[in-house]
Design a protein around this motif. Structure first.
Motif, short mmCIF file in Angstrom:
data_model
loop_
_atom_site.label_atom_id
_atom_site.label_comp_id
_atom_site.label_asym_id
_atom_site.label_seq_id
_atom_site.Cartn_x
_atom_site.Cartn_y
_atom_site.Cartn_z
N SER A 23 1.64 2.47 -4.17
CA SER A 23 0.59 2.71 -3.18
C SER A 23 -0.56 3.75 -3.43
CB SER A 23 1.38 3.09 -1.73
OG SER A 23 2.19 2.13 -1.43
N ASN A 24 -0.40 4.88 -4.05
CA ASN A 24 -1.30 5.86 -4.44
C ASN A 24 -2.26 5.30 -5.49
OD1 ASN A 24 -2.50 8.58 -4.34
ND2 ASN A 24 -1.99 8.51 -6.45
N ASN A 25 -1.59 4.44 -6.39
CA ASN A 25 -2.69 3.77 -7.46
C ASN A 25 -3.59 2.81 -6.86
OD1 ASN A 25 -1.26 5.22 -9.50
ND2 ASN A 25 0.01 3.61 -10.03
N MET A 26 -2.93 1.96 -5.85
CA MET A 26 -3.77 1.09 -5.08
C MET A 26 -4.88 1.59 -4.40
SD MET A 26 -2.84 -2.06 -5.81
CE MET A 26 -3.84 -3.04 -4.22
N ALA A 27 -4.40 2.75 -3.71
CA ALA A 27 -5.42 3.40 -2.78
C ALA A 27 -6.65 4.05 -3.70
CB ALA A 27 -4.93 4.57 -1.81
N ASN A 28 -6.48 4.28 -4.95
CA ASN A 28 -7.46 4.92 -5.92
C ASN A 28 -7.94 3.83 -7.12
OD1 ASN A 28 -7.61 7.94 -5.63
ND2 ASN A 28 -5.32 7.61 -5.39
N ALA A 29 -8.02 2.50 -6.63
CA ALA A 29 -8.21 1.34 -7.53
C ALA A 29 -9.97 1.50 -7.69
CB ALA A 29 -7.76 0.28 -6.92
N ASN A 30 -10.46 2.27 -6.72
CA ASN A 30 -12.23 2.20 -6.98
C ASN A 30 -12.65 3.75 -7.17
OD1 ASN A 30 -12.57 -0.66 -6.31
ND2 ASN A 30 -12.26 -0.30 -4.23
N THR A 31 -11.63 4.34 -7.45
CA THR A 31 -11.93 5.96 -7.68
C THR A 31 -12.46 6.00 -9.09
OG1 THR A 31 -10.20 6.70 -6.11
CG2 THR A 31 -11.28 8.36 -7.83
N PRO A 32 -13.70 6.59 -9.40
CA PRO A 32 -13.96 6.57 -10.83
C PRO A 32 -13.16 7.63 -11.61
CG PRO A 32 -15.93 6.81 -9.38
CD PRO A 32 -14.76 6.64 -8.48
N GLY A 33 -12.86 7.09 -13.01
CA GLY A 33 -11.93 7.99 -13.80
C GLY A 33 -10.65 8.03 -13.38
N PHE A 34 -9.94 7.45 -12.25
CA PHE A 34 -8.75 7.54 -11.87
C PHE A 34 -7.74 6.86 -12.93
CE2 PHE A 34 -4.68 6.24 -9.96
CZ PHE A 34 -4.23 7.32 -9.29
N LYS A 35 -6.89 7.48 -13.26
CA LYS A 35 -5.64 7.04 -14.07
C LYS A 35 -4.39 6.87 -13.60
CE LYS A 35 -8.56 7.70 -17.58
NZ LYS A 35 -9.16 6.57 -18.12
#
Length: 279
Positions: A23-35
């Motif tokens: 869920s956290n990965n999905m929430a940051n799908a549009n966060t620049p540079g997120f791994k």
């Protein structure tokens, strides 16, 4: 019987944590540079079961000999050991904003411990004053002209100092050199982690080193190749379709363990309320 309760419950807890991670990965799908994080699942140590009996030896003194029979091994459940970021280069997105600067990995030598490639990070100053690291190149200028991240952390140069510019009309070369509108010059601080899996994730796209020591200056490291690209952002490396599939798989596994737990509960109810009842 109670061991079955614990095993099923440990399966539910581990799958719940995996679901939260996805869920956290999905929430940051549009966060620049997120791994994206990936789960490391481990089983609790197995236990070897043995049955001990007593065998009588017909002697004058009535000797009893203790014997043991191996029944077999039993597993006591599973747990999610940790969430490990996957340091794979994200796609580049053109923004045409001078304050957007993407880190591009060209060649990173594999680490001798695990065979995975190293990675480079921007050096920034955290809220506690210590040096943190990020892949998010979504920068901006604050009211005093200091270059900061989108979350307000000061971007540092290769000497560990804050970068101050007269305006956002500056240029950045591929080797990190900044030239301002009034001729001021500086160089972005970029650190190299030979084993980025040992970096500790802190939130807001920030990482810190395990031992608290700063990363090596990437510009002085031999054998690595990277560049900075102004007007671009590195997108998140989250695979949305794969993450959705993994999330559904974790949810189904949670449901399966839940049904096992319910079956054990019914068995215990019968054992407590029906078996041995006197008419």
């Amino acid at each position: 019987m109670f061991r079955g309760f614990y095993t099923a419950a440990s399966g539910m807890i581990s799958q719940q944590r995996r679901t939260e991670m996805f869920s956290n990965n999905m929430a940051n799908a549009n966060t620049p540079g997120f791994k994206a994080d990936q789960a490391s699942m481990r089983a609790f140590p197995e236990m070897l079961l043995k049955r001990y009996d007593s065998q009588s030896i017909p002697t004058e003194k009535g000797l009893n000999l203790t014997t043991g029979t191996t029944i077999g091994a039993i597993n006591t459940g599973v747990y999610m050991q940790e969430a490990i970021p996957k340091f794979i280069q994200g796609d580049l997105q053109a923004t045409e904003q001078r304050t957007d600067i993407a880190l591009v990995d060209l060649y990173m030598p594999p680490n001798g411990d695990n065979g995975l490639a190293g990675s480079v990070f921007y050096s920034v100053q955290g809220a506690d004053g210590t040096t943190k690291y990020t892949r998010n190149g979504d920068f901006t200028l604050d009211g005093q002209g200091f270059l900061t991240t989108s979350s307000g952390n000061f971007v540092l140069n290769d000497q560990g100092q804050r970068i101050q510019l007269s305006s956002d009309q500056f240029t950045v070369t591929e080797d990190g050199r900044i030239t301002g509108a009034n001729g001021e010059t500086d160089r972005l601080g970029v650190g190299f982690a030979a084993n980025p899996q040992r970096m500790i994730k802190e939130g807001d796209g920030l990482y810190r080193t395990e031992d608290g020591n700063p990363l090596a200056n990437a510009f002085n490291e031999a054998g690595i190749q990277f560049k900075l690209q102004q007007g671009y952002l590195e997108r998140s490396n989250v695979d949305v379709s794969r993450t959705m599939t993994d999330m559904l798989t974790a949810y189904r596994a949670f449901e399966a363990n839940q049904k096992v737990l319910q079956a054990y509960d019914k068995s215990m109810d019968k054992a407590a309320n029906e078996i041995g009842r006197i008419g």
